[in-house]
Design a protein around this motif. Sequence first.
Motif, PDB file in Angstrom:
ATOM      1  N   TRP A  39     -29.296  33.340  39.461  1.00 44.95           N
ATOM      2  CA  TRP A  39     -30.314  33.236  40.505  1.00 44.95           C
ATOM      3  C   TRP A  39     -31.577  33.983  40.112  1.00 44.95           C
ATOM      4  O   TRP A  39     -32.689  33.504  40.331  1.00 44.95           O
ATOM      5  N   LEU A  40     -31.410  35.183  39.533  1.00 47.92           N
ATOM      6  CA  LEU A  40     -32.581  35.968  39.135  1.00 47.92           C
ATOM      7  C   LEU A  40     -33.319  35.334  37.959  1.00 47.92           C
ATOM      8  O   LEU A  40     -34.535  35.475  37.844  1.00 47.92           O
ATOM      9  N   VAL A  41     -32.597  34.644  37.090  1.00 51.27           N
ATOM     10  CA  VAL A  41     -33.263  33.919  35.994  1.00 51.27           C
ATOM     11  C   VAL A  41     -34.021  32.725  36.563  1.00 51.27           C
ATOM     12  O   VAL A  41     -35.136  32.427  36.141  1.00 51.27           O
ATOM     13  N   TRP A  42     -33.418  32.061  37.528  1.00 49.71           N
ATOM     14  CA  TRP A  42     -34.030  30.876  38.132  1.00 49.71           C
ATOM     15  C   TRP A  42     -35.233  31.255  39.000  1.00 49.71           C
ATOM     16  O   TRP A  42     -36.217  30.520  39.055  1.00 49.71           O
ATOM     17  N   ARG A  43     -35.147  32.389  39.686  1.00 48.37           N
ATOM     18  CA  ARG A  43     -36.232  32.843  40.570  1.00 48.37           C
ATOM     19  C   ARG A  43     -36.637  34.264  40.180  1.00 48.37           C
ATOM     20  O   ARG A  43     -36.201  35.234  40.810  1.00 48.37           O
ATOM     21  N   PRO A  44     -37.453  34.404  39.147  1.00 47.98           N
ATOM     22  CA  PRO A  44     -37.841  35.739  38.673  1.00 47.98           C
ATOM     23  C   PRO A  44     -38.539  36.597  39.731  1.00 47.98           C
ATOM     24  O   PRO A  44     -38.491  37.821  39.663  1.00 47.98           O
ATOM     25  N   ALA A  45     -39.143  35.994  40.709  1.00 49.01           N
ATOM     26  CA  ALA A  45     -39.821  36.766  41.764  1.00 49.01           C
ATOM     27  C   ALA A  45     -38.826  37.578  42.586  1.00 49.01           C
ATOM     28  O   ALA A  45     -39.190  38.596  43.179  1.00 49.01           O
ATOM     29  N   ALA A  46     -37.571  37.153  42.621  1.00 52.43           N
ATOM     30  CA  ALA A  46     -36.552  37.859  43.395  1.00 52.43           C
ATOM     31  C   ALA A  46     -36.195  39.198  42.771  1.00 52.43           C
ATOM     32  O   ALA A  46     -35.646  40.074  43.452  1.00 52.43           O
ATOM     33  N   VAL A  47     -36.494  39.381  41.494  1.00 48.33           N
ATOM     34  CA  VAL A  47     -36.192  40.647  40.822  1.00 48.33           C
ATOM     35  C   VAL A  47     -36.917  41.798  41.516  1.00 48.33           C
ATOM     36  O   VAL A  47     -36.345  42.867  41.733  1.00 48.33           O
ATOM     37  N   ALA A  48     -38.164  41.584  41.884  1.00 46.59           N
ATOM     38  CA  ALA A  48     -38.946  42.639  42.541  1.00 46.59           C
ATOM     39  C   ALA A  48     -38.334  43.040  43.875  1.00 46.59           C
ATOM     40  O   ALA A  48     -38.448  44.197  44.288  1.00 46.59           O
ATOM     41  N   THR A  49     -37.669  42.116  44.544  1.00 44.08           N
ATOM     42  CA  THR A  49     -37.049  42.413  45.830  1.00 44.08           C
ATOM     43  C   THR A  49     -35.766  43.219  45.655  1.00 44.08           C
ATOM     44  O   THR A  49     -35.500  44.151  46.405  1.00 44.08           O
ATOM     45  N   ILE A  50     -34.974  42.857  44.652  1.00 45.26           N
ATOM     46  CA  ILE A  50     -33.648  43.454  44.480  1.00 45.26           C
ATOM     47  C   ILE A  50     -33.673  44.726  43.638  1.00 45.26           C
ATOM     48  O   ILE A  50     -32.864  45.618  43.844  1.00 45.26           O
ATOM     49  N   LYS A  51     -34.606  44.836  42.725  1.00 47.01           N
ATOM     50  CA  LYS A  51     -34.603  45.937  41.755  1.00 47.01           C
ATOM     51  C   LYS A  51     -34.576  47.333  42.383  1.00 47.01           C
ATOM     52  O   LYS A  51     -33.747  48.161  42.002  1.00 47.01           O
ATOM     53  N   PRO A  52     -35.448  47.666  43.339  1.00 48.76           N
ATOM     54  CA  PRO A  52     -35.417  49.026  43.898  1.00 48.76           C
ATOM     55  C   PRO A  52     -34.075  49.383  44.541  1.00 48.76           C
ATOM     56  O   PRO A  52     -33.555  50.487  44.362  1.00 48.76           O
ATOM     57  N   THR A  53     -33.496  48.448  45.268  1.00 51.24           N
ATOM     58  CA  THR A  53     -32.212  48.702  45.915  1.00 51.24           C
ATOM     59  C   THR A  53     -31.101  48.827  44.890  1.00 51.24           C
ATOM     60  O   THR A  53     -30.238  49.703  44.999  1.00 51.24           O
ATOM     61  N   ALA A  54     -31.116  47.971  43.877  1.00 47.59           N
ATOM     62  CA  ALA A  54     -30.096  48.034  42.829  1.00 47.59           C
ATOM     63  C   ALA A  54     -30.170  49.367  42.087  1.00 47.59           C
ATOM     64  O   ALA A  54     -29.141  49.974  41.769  1.00 47.59           O
ATOM     65  N   LEU A  55     -31.365  49.845  41.811  1.00 48.23           N
ATOM     66  CA  LEU A  55     -31.515  51.140  41.145  1.00 48.23           C
ATOM     67  C   LEU A  55     -31.006  52.280  42.027  1.00 48.23           C
ATOM     68  O   LEU A  55     -30.395  53.235  41.531  1.00 48.23           O
ATOM     69  N   GLU A  56     -31.226  52.181  43.308  1.00 51.00           N
ATOM     70  CA  GLU A  56     -30.732  53.209  44.234  1.00 51.00           C
ATOM     71  C   GLU A  56     -29.207  53.194  44.296  1.00 51.00           C
ATOM     72  O   GLU A  56     -28.565  54.247  44.323  1.00 51.00           O
ATOM     73  N   VAL A  57     -28.614  52.026  44.313  1.00 51.71           N
ATOM     74  CA  VAL A  57     -27.152  51.917  44.304  1.00 51.71           C
ATOM     75  C   VAL A  57     -26.603  52.494  42.999  1.00 51.71           C
ATOM     76  O   VAL A  57     -25.599  53.224  43.005  1.00 51.71           O
ATOM     77  N   LEU A  58     -27.238  52.190  41.895  1.00 54.83           N
ATOM     78  CA  LEU A  58     -26.782  52.726  40.607  1.00 54.83           C
ATOM     79  C   LEU A  58     -26.898  54.243  40.550  1.00 54.83           C
ATOM     80  O   LEU A  58     -26.093  54.910  39.901  1.00 54.83           O
ATOM     81  N   ARG A  59     -27.893  54.803  41.222  1.00 49.92           N
ATOM     82  CA  ARG A  59     -28.059  56.249  41.224  1.00 49.92           C
ATOM     83  C   ARG A  59     -26.868  56.938  41.893  1.00 49.92           C
ATOM     84  O   ARG A  59     -26.512  58.046  41.560  1.00 49.92           O
ATOM     85  N   HIS A  60     -26.237  56.266  42.841  1.00 50.25           N
ATOM     86  CA  HIS A  60     -25.099  56.843  43.568  1.00 50.25           C
ATOM     87  C   HIS A  60     -23.770  56.212  43.139  1.00 50.25           C
ATOM     88  O   HIS A  60     -22.785  56.293  43.872  1.00 50.25           O
ATOM     89  N   LEU A  61     -23.740  55.638  41.972  1.00 46.81           N
ATOM     90  CA  LEU A  61     -22.546  54.958  41.477  1.00 46.81           C
ATOM     91  C   LEU A  61     -21.360  55.905  41.326  1.00 46.81           C
ATOM     92  O   LEU A  61     -20.211  55.494  41.491  1.00 46.81           O
ATOM     93  N   SER A  62     -21.622  57.170  41.049  1.00 42.85           N
ATOM     94  CA  SER A  62     -20.523  58.124  40.849  1.00 42.85           C
ATOM     95  C   SER A  62     -19.653  58.262  42.097  1.00 42.85           C
ATOM     96  O   SER A  62     -18.473  58.596  41.998  1.00 42.85           O
ATOM     97  N   LEU A  63     -20.201  58.001  43.264  1.00 45.88           N
ATOM     98  CA  LEU A  63     -19.410  58.072  44.495  1.00 45.88           C
ATOM     99  C   LEU A  63     -18.276  57.042  44.503  1.00 45.88           C
ATOM    100  O   LEU A  63     -17.259  57.243  45.159  1.00 45.88           O
TER     101      LEU A  63
END
Length: 126
Positions: A39-63
């Motif tokens: 989906w992100l390859v098909w709609r590159p504009a969606a990356v900007a929407t998901i990226k900040p949240t995905a990075l925040e989730v990854l920051r707390h991955l140790s939980l």
Amino acid sequence: MLQALTALLLFQLIGETLAFTLKLPVPGPVIGLALLFGWLVWRPAAVATIKPTALEVLRHLSLLFVPAGVGLMLHGERLATEGWKLLVAVVGSAVITIAVTGLVGRWAIARFARDDVTDAGAEPKP
């Protein structure tokens, strides 16, 4: 952020549903991740929407490792008696994986190097 989390969880749900209904040997989250990637390859504009949240989730991955730690503590006695079996299985599978990867790599290098040598004498294609 809510929109991005919804999208991430929706793709995981779709992956779980496909894995369950089609009885696939691949975990649902892996299927969902592949679908999200597509989906992100098909709609590159969606990356900007998901990226900040995905990075925040990854920051707390140790939980996410807390339940595994609790499981180790809960089954510590069993691990003490049968842990060697687990160790043999993990080390054995790692050795087999490394060996198979090496053999496939050797085969691929030999196979494609031979094609390069064969193609080197050929006329260029228009």
